[in-house]
Scaffold this motif. Sequence first.
Motif, PDB file in Angstrom:
ATOM      1  N   GLY A  83       0.813  -1.212   0.000  1.00 14.51           N
ATOM      2  CA  GLY A  83       0.000   0.000   0.000  1.00 14.51           C
ATOM      3  C   GLY A  83       0.844   1.259   0.000  1.00 14.51           C
ATOM      4  N   ALA A  84       1.898   1.259   0.820  1.00 13.48           N
ATOM      5  CA  ALA A  84       2.776   2.427   0.885  1.00 13.48           C
ATOM      6  C   ALA A  84       3.517   2.644  -0.428  1.00 13.48           C
ATOM      7  CB  ALA A  84       3.773   2.267   2.039  1.00 13.48           C
ATOM      8  N   MET A  85       4.000   1.552  -1.043  1.00 14.47           N
ATOM      9  CA  MET A  85       4.730   1.679  -2.295  1.00 14.47           C
ATOM     10  C   MET A  85       3.822   2.131  -3.438  1.00 14.47           C
ATOM     11  SD  MET A  85       7.907   1.069  -1.658  1.00 14.47           S
ATOM     12  CE  MET A  85       7.549   1.944  -0.124  1.00 14.47           C
ATOM     13  N   CYS A  86       2.594   1.620  -3.470  1.00 12.72           N
ATOM     14  CA  CYS A  86       1.643   2.056  -4.503  1.00 12.72           C
ATOM     15  C   CYS A  86       1.334   3.541  -4.343  1.00 12.72           C
ATOM     16  CB  CYS A  86       0.361   1.234  -4.417  1.00 12.72           C
ATOM     17  SG  CYS A  86       0.457  -0.408  -5.167  1.00 12.72           S
ATOM     18  N   GLY A  87       1.114   3.977  -3.106  1.00 14.67           N
ATOM     19  CA  GLY A  87       0.827   5.382  -2.868  1.00 14.67           C
ATOM     20  C   GLY A  87       2.000   6.282  -3.198  1.00 14.67           C
ATOM     21  N   LEU A  88       3.202   5.877  -2.756  1.00 11.94           N
ATOM     22  CA  LEU A  88       4.389   6.675  -3.035  1.00 11.94           C
ATOM     23  C   LEU A  88       4.665   6.742  -4.529  1.00 11.94           C
ATOM     24  CD1 LEU A  88       6.851   8.248  -2.032  1.00 11.94           C
ATOM     25  CD2 LEU A  88       8.052   6.064  -1.748  1.00 11.94           C
ATOM     26  N   GLY A  89       4.537   5.608  -5.205  1.00 13.85           N
ATOM     27  CA  GLY A  89       4.760   5.590  -6.649  1.00 13.85           C
ATOM     28  C   GLY A  89       3.755   6.449  -7.389  1.00 13.85           C
ATOM     29  N   CYS A  90       2.487   6.413  -6.942  1.00 14.94           N
ATOM     30  CA  CYS A  90       1.462   7.245  -7.578  1.00 14.94           C
ATOM     31  C   CYS A  90       1.784   8.726  -7.396  1.00 14.94           C
ATOM     32  CB  CYS A  90       0.091   6.916  -6.992  1.00 14.94           C
ATOM     33  SG  CYS A  90      -1.260   7.915  -7.645  1.00 14.94           S
ATOM     34  N   GLY A  91       2.219   9.093  -6.193  1.00 13.38           N
ATOM     35  CA  GLY A  91       2.586  10.490  -5.957  1.00 13.38           C
ATOM     36  C   GLY A  91       3.740  10.938  -6.833  1.00 13.38           C
ATOM     37  N   ILE A  92       4.763  10.089  -6.951  1.00 19.37           N
ATOM     38  CA  ILE A  92       5.913  10.415  -7.801  1.00 19.37           C
ATOM     39  C   ILE A  92       5.486  10.505  -9.267  1.00 19.37           C
ATOM     40  CG2 ILE A  92       8.139   9.576  -8.640  1.00 19.37           C
ATOM     41  CD1 ILE A  92       8.562   8.305  -5.892  1.00 19.37           C
ATOM     42  N   GLY A  93       4.678   9.536  -9.701  1.00 20.75           N
ATOM     43  CA  GLY A  93       4.224   9.531 -11.087  1.00 20.75           C
ATOM     44  C   GLY A  93       3.393  10.755 -11.431  1.00 20.75           C
ATOM     45  N   GLN A  94       2.492  11.158 -10.533  1.00 26.81           N
ATOM     46  CA  GLN A  94       1.672  12.342 -10.782  1.00 26.81           C
ATOM     47  C   GLN A  94       2.544  13.606 -10.829  1.00 26.81           C
ATOM     48  OE1 GLN A  94      -2.349  12.901  -9.289  1.00 26.81           O
ATOM     49  NE2 GLN A  94      -2.099  11.071  -8.017  1.00 26.81           N
ATOM     50  N   ALA A  95       3.546  13.676  -9.978  1.00 27.50           N
ATOM     51  CA  ALA A  95       4.452  14.832 -10.007  1.00 27.50           C
ATOM     52  C   ALA A  95       5.176  14.913 -11.348  1.00 27.50           C
ATOM     53  CB  ALA A  95       5.448  14.732  -8.856  1.00 27.50           C
ATOM     54  N   ILE A  96       5.599  13.753 -11.867  1.00 23.41           N
ATOM     55  CA  ILE A  96       6.269  13.734 -13.174  1.00 23.41           C
ATOM     56  C   ILE A  96       5.294  14.152 -14.274  1.00 23.41           C
ATOM     57  CG2 ILE A  96       7.356  12.233 -14.877  1.00 23.41           C
ATOM     58  CD1 ILE A  96       8.447  10.563 -12.567  1.00 23.41           C
ATOM     59  N   ALA A  97       4.057  13.652 -14.211  1.00 23.93           N
ATOM     60  CA  ALA A  97       3.060  13.994 -15.227  1.00 23.93           C
ATOM     61  C   ALA A  97       2.736  15.484 -15.211  1.00 23.93           C
ATOM     62  CB  ALA A  97       1.788  13.173 -15.002  1.00 23.93           C
ATOM     63  N   ILE A  98       2.634  16.071 -14.024  1.00 25.75           N
ATOM     64  CA  ILE A  98       2.360  17.513 -13.915  1.00 25.75           C
ATOM     65  C   ILE A  98       3.527  18.322 -14.465  1.00 25.75           C
ATOM     66  CG2 ILE A  98       1.990  19.394 -12.280  1.00 25.75           C
ATOM     67  CD1 ILE A  98       0.451  17.407 -10.524  1.00 25.75           C
ATOM     68  N   ALA A  99       4.751  17.894 -14.144  1.00 32.05           N
ATOM     69  CA  ALA A  99       5.933  18.606 -14.633  1.00 32.05           C
ATOM     70  C   ALA A  99       6.036  18.534 -16.153  1.00 32.05           C
ATOM     71  CB  ALA A  99       7.189  18.022 -13.991  1.00 32.05           C
ATOM     72  N   ARG A 100       5.558  17.461 -16.748  1.00 36.64           N
ATOM     73  CA  ARG A 100       5.611  17.297 -18.209  1.00 36.64           C
ATOM     74  C   ARG A 100       4.390  17.889 -18.905  1.00 36.64           C
ATOM     75  NH1 ARG A 100       7.721  11.023 -18.985  1.00 36.64           N
ATOM     76  NH2 ARG A 100       9.853  11.344 -18.222  1.00 36.64           N
ATOM     77  N   GLY A 101       3.466  18.430 -18.141  1.00 33.05           N
ATOM     78  CA  GLY A 101       2.279  19.021 -18.726  1.00 33.05           C
ATOM     79  C   GLY A 101       1.229  18.021 -19.160  1.00 33.05           C
ATOM     80  N   LYS A 102       1.319  16.769 -18.709  1.00 36.18           N
ATOM     81  CA  LYS A 102       0.354  15.744 -19.073  1.00 36.18           C
ATOM     82  C   LYS A 102      -0.815  15.669 -18.097  1.00 36.18           C
ATOM     83  CE  LYS A 102       3.715  12.737 -21.398  1.00 36.18           C
ATOM     84  NZ  LYS A 102       4.286  11.364 -21.469  1.00 36.18           N
ATOM     85  N   GLN A 103      -0.720  16.397 -17.017  1.00 37.84           N
ATOM     86  CA  GLN A 103      -1.772  16.399 -16.010  1.00 37.84           C
ATOM     87  C   GLN A 103      -1.851  17.791 -15.408  1.00 37.84           C
ATOM     88  OE1 GLN A 103      -1.934  12.898 -13.421  1.00 37.84           O
ATOM     89  NE2 GLN A 103      -2.440  14.185 -11.663  1.00 37.84           N
TER      90      GLN A 103
END
Length: 230
Positions: A83-103
């Motif tokens: 659960g912790a790894m899924c949550g942490l990975g989702c947070g990191i992934g969303q940060a990358i998507a926002i930085a790339r303008g995909k979200q």
Amino acid sequence: RQVAELLALGEMAYLASQTSMRAIDPNSSSPARNGSSPSRASSSMSRTNSARGGGGGPPGGLVGKWLEASWSHPISTSVATSGAMCGLGCGIGQAIAIARGKQRSFEARKLGFFILFGTLISGPLCHFWFKYLHSSKTSLSVKQLILYKMCMDIPHKMSVFGPLFNLLYTLQKLDSKRFKDNFTLNVNLWPFAIWFNYNFVPAQMQEAFASLLPLLWSAALCSKGAVASS
């Protein structure tokens, strides 16, 4: 230093399991892995503890506590870690998507879904699946057992884990266009991760290693951005 500690602990755990097997079956003559002996494992642990500057016993710090918990309370540790790894990975992934303008912005609902999926589905499924794999086909040789586990685990990840995630993800109306991304990620990630786990990670630590993989999986998936979510 941490790698040395993990290797020493894995070797000690393996020797302990061999001792238990011999106690149950006195006729068992399975040699220790890679020709290891108790004295060799003890010296490895001693060198590890000497490098850390401490006495005997398990390694200190967060890694040592996590390993101890994964052996004493495997199911709860696997569930919490997944659960912790899924949550942490989702947070990191969303940060990358926002930085790339995909979200456009951070989505707490998506984060909650990944945490719940890791805690309620991925963690328990991983624990009981490894319990089944480790309790079956014990009469096979080491190479045959590795091949058997890989042939069982890869289809399991591709035919059960992936489709189940896609179904729940779509029902939540988070991102209905991510089927292809999830399938591609599963094809690229899981076969290599499974091969590495069964060939290089001691059997007693394979479940713990697998519970860390959702970090990469969820980060890669969430970094694609949100197409259909609002």
